[in-house]
Design an enzyme around this catalytic site. Structure first.
Site, short mmCIF file in Angstrom:
data_model
loop_
_atom_site.label_atom_id
_atom_site.label_comp_id
_atom_site.label_asym_id
_atom_site.label_seq_id
_atom_site.Cartn_x
_atom_site.Cartn_y
_atom_site.Cartn_z
N GLY A 1 0.79 -1.22 0.00
CA GLY A 1 0.00 0.00 0.00
C GLY A 1 0.83 1.27 0.00
O GLY A 1 0.47 2.25 -0.66
N ASN B 1 -7.63 3.33 9.62
CA ASN B 1 -6.99 2.17 10.23
C ASN B 1 -7.04 2.18 11.75
O ASN B 1 -6.89 1.14 12.38
CB ASN B 1 -5.53 2.08 9.77
CG ASN B 1 -4.78 3.38 9.92
OD1 ASN B 1 -5.18 4.41 9.38
ND2 ASN B 1 -3.68 3.36 10.65
N GLN C 1 -7.47 -0.54 4.24
CA GLN C 1 -8.14 -1.05 5.44
C GLN C 1 -9.57 -1.47 5.17
O GLN C 1 -10.19 -2.18 5.98
CB GLN C 1 -8.10 0.00 6.54
CG GLN C 1 -8.14 -0.53 7.94
CD GLN C 1 -6.99 -1.46 8.27
OE1 GLN C 1 -7.20 -2.63 8.56
NE2 GLN C 1 -5.77 -0.94 8.23
N SER D 1 -4.09 -3.71 -0.60
CA SER D 1 -2.91 -4.44 -0.14
C SER D 1 -3.30 -5.85 0.28
O SER D 1 -4.41 -6.08 0.75
CB SER D 1 -2.27 -3.70 1.03
OG SER D 1 -1.14 -4.38 1.52
N ALA D 2 -2.35 -6.79 0.13
CA ALA D 2 -2.63 -8.20 0.39
C ALA D 2 -2.65 -8.56 1.86
O ALA D 2 -3.47 -9.36 2.31
CB ALA D 2 -1.61 -9.08 -0.35
N HIS D 3 -1.72 -8.01 2.63
CA HIS D 3 -1.55 -8.53 3.99
C HIS D 3 -2.64 -8.10 4.97
O HIS D 3 -2.67 -8.58 6.10
CB HIS D 3 -0.16 -8.17 4.54
CG HIS D 3 0.00 -6.77 5.03
ND1 HIS D 3 0.06 -6.47 6.37
CD2 HIS D 3 0.14 -5.61 4.37
CE1 HIS D 3 0.22 -5.16 6.51
NE2 HIS D 3 0.27 -4.61 5.32
N THR E 1 11.38 -7.34 -11.85
CA THR E 1 10.85 -8.70 -11.99
C THR E 1 9.79 -8.97 -10.95
O THR E 1 9.99 -8.74 -9.76
CB THR E 1 12.00 -9.73 -11.85
OG1 THR E 1 12.99 -9.45 -12.83
CG2 THR E 1 11.47 -11.14 -12.03
N CYS F 1 2.22 1.42 11.97
CA CYS F 1 3.26 2.17 11.27
C CYS F 1 3.72 3.40 12.05
O CYS F 1 4.67 4.06 11.67
CB CYS F 1 2.74 2.59 9.89
SG CYS F 1 2.47 1.19 8.79
#
Length: 382
Positions: free
Chosen positions: A72, A150, A178, A198-200, A236, A322
């Site tokens: 993110g 968040n 979020q 975002s994935a996590h 990559t 964060c």
């Protein structure tokens, strides 16, 4: 081995077993550079294309609008800095309660001749519409407002805000990191130019995110190189992480409504218990995510309480992960007009897929014991 009860899902989520299973082949027997033209490369490219389609479907976008990033923070920086690099400097306006990865790049644009302003919020953490209209009169070129906060979980009416920004000729961005998996996130309905996910945060892997970008918007890349991701994010591709991201998006959409309903019941139970301890629940009067409760008990330091609860076997937070190294009170609460002393008492509980009634009841019991212990120590110190 003792495992504490995890109640900090807004910081990150555990990897879903089905996501891990989808990723596993790419840890060993399957490999390849997606830019290579042989069979190994074609297999990697096919896997990335499938993941791109899964992410797009989760937010009602076209697969060509999905730009994969490392998360993110990179996606937010890509939109703001990438847009600013191609636009004539002007005003960039961001919500006062945005994540640091939006507020900081906006602040950095000042070095390039931009003016940066924060959009005020009311006492519940909602965008102050009068302040917003005032900034719109100055015709901002870039605006960013998050879909769900968040810390408090407050949900903003981004679609209405985006329509006003577009009418003034500005570009609108939304950080939906979020929100994805907790409420509906519809790129088309929101009407924004860029959307970050975002994935996590949705039981996927760390290190994978995406910027959903309107195809009519041009950005300057942050990372130059081989031209991957429409020449906007060279390098990559991390195939295994992107495969996991795609699967997590697919699962998040399927589980969203049932999970939100179940967590809303747990949230009500949690907050009923919190009020018995005299807690103030922030943003209780606003539309919020059903998994998030941000509260404070006057006279009790938040960091100290979090430490006590951790030792009691419950993992919670005193605010945004964060910002954990920052000793200052939550910038979100300060923007809401919360007194600094009370803001320092803030603790966040964020429920997740594995959370249960037993977890909530156990947490409330541990909270009561922790408060009693802290008050005993305070009385002895007098």
């Amino acid at each position: 081995m003792f495992m504490p009860v995890y109640l900090d899902h807004n910081a990150t989520t555990p990897l879903d077993p089905a996501v891990r299973e989808a990723m596993m082949p790419w840890f060993g027997e399957r490999f390849g550079n997606a830019s290579s033209r042989h069979e190994y490369g074609r297999a990697a490219r096919k896997a990335i294309d499938e993941a791109r389609g899964q992410v797009a479907a989760a937010v009602n976008a076209h697969s060509t609008e999905v730009i994969f990033t490392s998360g993110g923070s990179e996606a937010n920086n890509l939109f703001l800095k990438g847009a600013a690099a191609l636009l004539k400097p002007g005003l960039v306006a961001v919500g006062a309660i945005e994540h640091p990865c939006v507020r900081e790049p906006a602040r950095q644009l000042v070095r390039s001749g931009w003016r940066s302003e924060q959009i005020a919020v009311d006492g519940e953490g909602r965008i102050d519409l009068q302040a917003f209209e005032g900034l719109l009169a100055d015709k901002p070129r870039l605006v960013s407002v998050m879909l769900a906060n968040n810390e408090t979980g407050v949900i903003q009416d981004v679609a209405a805000l985006a329509a006003k920004v577009r009418a003034k000729g500005g570009w609108m961005h939304c950080d939906a990191v979020q929100a994805l998996g907790k409420i509906e996130v519809d790129f088309r309905a929101l009407g924004v130019h860029g959307l970050t996910v975002s994935a996590h945060k949705i039981y996927g892997p760390l290190g994978a995110g995406a910027l959903i970008l309107d195809k009519r918007v041009e950005l300057a890349p942050l990372v130059a190189g081989g031209g991957q991701e429409r020449n906007l994010r060279s390098g990559t591709e991390n195939v295994m992480a992107l495969v996991g991201f795609g699967k997590a998006c697919e699962l998040a959409v399927t589980a969203r409504e049932e999970r939100a309903l179940r967590l809303a019941g747990l949230q009500r139970r949690l907050e009923a218990g919190l009020t018995q301890f005299g807690a103030r629940i922030f943003s209780a009067g606003a539309a919020r995510l059903s998994n998030t409760s941000f509260f404070a008990i006057e006279g009790v330091d938040g960091e100290t309480l979090v430490g006590k609860l951790d030792r009691a076997g419950f993992a919670v937070a005193s605010g945004s992960a964060c910002s954990s190294a920052n000793p200052e009170p939550s910038h979100t609460l300060m923007a809401m007009g919360v007194e600094a002393g009370l803001a320092r008492a803030a603790v966040r509980v964020s429920l997740g897929a594995g959370s249960s009634q037993q977890d909530v009841d156990g947490f409330l019991k541990a909270l009561g014991e922790s408060l009693a212990s802290l008050r005993t120590l305070a009385a002895m110190a007098v």
